[in-house]
Write an enzyme that holds these catalytic residues in place. Structure first.
Site, PDB file in Angstrom:
ATOM      1  CE1 TYR A  56      44.286  40.799  48.165  1.00  0.00           C
ATOM      2  CE2 TYR A  56      42.877  42.599  48.850  1.00  0.00           C
ATOM      3  CZ  TYR A  56      43.165  41.568  47.981  1.00  0.00           C
ATOM      4  OH  TYR A  56      42.320  41.315  46.922  1.00  0.00           O
ATOM      5  CG  HIS A 128      41.074  35.877  47.899  1.00  0.00           C
ATOM      6  ND1 HIS A 128      41.867  36.597  48.741  1.00  0.00           N
ATOM      7  CD2 HIS A 128      41.192  36.484  46.691  1.00  0.00           C
ATOM      8  CE1 HIS A 128      42.441  37.587  48.073  1.00  0.00           C
ATOM      9  NE2 HIS A 128      42.050  37.537  46.836  1.00  0.00           N
ATOM     10  CB  SER A 208      43.150  44.052  38.255  1.00  0.00           C
ATOM     11  OG  SER A 208      43.776  43.539  39.408  1.00  0.00           O
ATOM     12  N   PRO A 209      40.614  46.752  37.536  1.00  0.00           N
ATOM     13  CG  PRO A 209      39.288  48.496  38.368  1.00  0.00           C
ATOM     14  CD  PRO A 209      40.119  47.319  38.814  1.00  0.00           C
TER      15      PRO A 209
END
Ligand code: NAP
Length: 333
Positions: A56, A128, A208-209
């Site tokens: 990120y 990841h 990403s809920p």
């Protein structure tokens, strides 16, 4: 706050974690000061799971979390700091390029993350993505050596297949699988992956809920996205799909209103209701969103509401893939 255990061998964490990615990249203009305050508020409200990754912002998000951890050194042991390795940056484009899960790379990546975070150990260290050319046993063997060395407490994998998970768990206990899971994206988890997690005692950390913000109902058109917002490249936000998806969100909003909560809270409460082994990590850089999201733990969702939300968003009605094509190729190995 309520708390859940991350797998049979893992740590106890807040039932809702905090996704930190958007504090540095992806969703509009970063705001360090507000992000630091959001992290302060997370601590105050009992959120203990912080999620970041070396990918990120090429380490800048770990550094941001590291600055916060530095200011709260005495609270370090209350927090479960999760980060990830494996997505390397292309030196020329600066974009995520190859997946490296080789035994040589794992300790290098870990030491770099420890340095950026300014901590002695990582509580939960994920691969990841998986490079299918590298046997998962090799990757997890290298991760297990980090545990033995005291640099990592627990290990996790992200976006892997059930078969990979099984092989990995045989080498070293896996505490959590991080995977996209929301009202918009269900079929990746539900089915064999979730069944395998439950059989092996592994938690599902739902990323990403909020469907990358779509499910909150705060977006009404693509033109609201900043020019460099990643979602402009995401199929579900494309011109040909977004209005169909927003119509589904309107239907979620109608259900949420009847329950007496916001659409974001309904989306998170729905995930929490899927099982004690599910831990959503909604991402935000704003205190007001964090406050709203955390309150989802108190939303009273009946079985009927849960089923209604599922029916309100038939998965086949969601328009567009969850990732652009190049990113889709890295999933599920
Ligand atoms: N393992 C993986 O491959 C992977 C992939 C993606 C993400 N993740 C992790 O999962 C975390 C969460 O996923 P995500 O950030 O992609 O998506 P998300 O949590 O579904 O959505 C984040 C977006 O929703 C907005 N938002 C959050 N709460 C809101 C609310 N109550 N009302 C209105 N808008 C709200 C945020 O806005 P602001 O940014 O303006 O606050 C941001 O734009 C990330 O931070 C990252 O740590 C992991």
């Amino acid at each position: 706050m309520k708390y859940r255990k991350l797998g049979s061998n893992g740590p106890e964490v807040s039932a809702i974690g905090l996704g930190c990615m958007g504090m540095s990249i992806a969703y509009g203009v970063p705001d360090e000061e507000e992000s630091q305050r959001t992290l302060d508020q997370a601590l105050e409200t009992g959120v203990t799971l912080l999620d970041t990754a070396d990918a990120y912002g090429q380490g800048s998000n770990e550094e941001l979390v590291g600055r916060w951890l530095h200011r709260h050194a005495q609270e370090r042991d209350r927090m479960v700091v999760a980060t990830k390795f494996g997505l390397r940056h292309d030196a020329t484009t600066g974009r995520v390029g190859d997946v490296d899960t080789s035994a040589e790379y794992v300790p290098l990546a870990c030491r770099a993350s420890l340095r950026r975070l300014g901590v002695e150990h990582i509580d939960l260290y994920y691969a990841h993505r998986r490079n299918p050319a590298t046997p998962i046993e090799e990757t997890v063997g290298a991760m297990a050596r980090l545990v033995e060395a005291g640099l990592v407490r627990h290990i996790g994998l992200s976006e892997v297949s059930p078969a990979t998970l099984r092989k990995a768990h045989a080498v070293h206990p896996v505490s959590a699988v991080q995977v996209e899971y929301s009202l918009f994206t269900r079929n990746v988890v539900e089915g064999e992956l979730l069944a395998t997690c439950r059989e092996l005692g592994i938690a599902v950390v739902a990323y990403s809920p909020l469907g990358r913000g779509m499910l909150t109902g705060s977006l009404s058109s693509r033109s609201e996205l900043a020019a460099d917002d990643n979602r402009r490249r995401w199929p579900r936000f494309a011109d040909e799909n977004i209005q169909r998806n927003l119509a589904l969100v309107q239907a979620v909003r109608d259900v949420a209103e009847r329950i007496g909560c916001s659409p974001a809270q309904a989306a998170l409460a729905w995930l929490l209701a899927q099982g004690e082994d599910i831990v959503p990590i909604p991402g935000t850089k704003r205190r007001r969103y964090l406050q709203e999201n955390v309150a989802a733990v108190t939303v009273p969702l009946s079985d009927a509401d849960r089923d209604l939300l599922r029916r309100t968003v038939p998965e086949e009605a969601v328009a567009g893939e969850r990732y652009p094509e190049a990113a889709l190729e890295r999933l599920g190995h």
